[in-house]
Design a protein around this motif. Structure first.
Motif: not given
Length: 175
Positions: A123, A67-70, A60, A72, A150, A64-65, A152-153
């Motif tokens: 968010d 700064g993206t939340s994976v 996962d 929460e 959250r 994920a990019s 984050y990646r």
């Protein structure tokens, strides 16, 4: 008679000794206190707790990019008993920021490629020392602060499996 005199003498001596122990005519007693407007109260169970997010799969994180939340989890703080002089309620978050990504909380675990961040209900990340405010204080003296924790990646390197652990200190702020 001799016995009675001895007993009577002992009682008189005890009485005189006791009288001298309580012979002070004056003294000082200090009283102290405070008058305050009071403050809101948030249950201890909401201010001191452990939140366990579900396991985050390395796959996962890989997809994920940055700064993206994976993942929460909601953080809700229910303030009550606010005096009518309180118009604003917030919860302040203090934490050790990550050395590279200061908007996130430092990880004391051994996983890499993921960090925790605190956001408001919209968010928006909360910086170290920042706060999340309640929408309003009700006429009954209650307010709810809605925040999120959250995962984050972060970083461009491949994530490394392990534990994620972070700590923040929360403080009730009222005005």
């Amino acid at each position: 008679m001799k016995f009675k005199k001895s007993v009577l003498g002992a009682i008189l001596v005890m009485g005189m000794t006791s009288a001298s122990a309580f012979a002070a005519n004056n003294g000082t007693i200090t009283f102290s206190g405070a008058i305050t407007d009071g403050s809101c109260q948030i249950p201890v169970s909401q201010m001191t707790r452990t939140i366990n997010l579900d396991n985050v799969g390395a796959s996962d994180l890989n997809t994920a990019s940055i700064g993206t939340s994976v993942q929460e989890e909601a953080l809700q703080f229910d303030a009550a008993y606010c005096p009518n002089t309180v118009t604003d309620v917030a919860v302040q978050f203090d934490f050790t920021p990550d050395a590279t990504n200061s908007q996130y909380i430092a990880n004391t675990g051994d996983a890499q490629g993921v960090l925790f961040g605190i956001t408001d209900a919209n968010d928006t990340l909360v910086a170290n020392g920042g706060s999340v405010a309640a929408d309003a204080v009700s006429g009954t003296g209650t307010a709810t602060v809605n925040a999120k924790i959250r995962a984050y990646r972060v970083g461009s390197a491949a994530p490394v499996a392990g534990s994620i652990a972070s700590t923040a200190t929360v403080t009730l702020i009222t005005q």
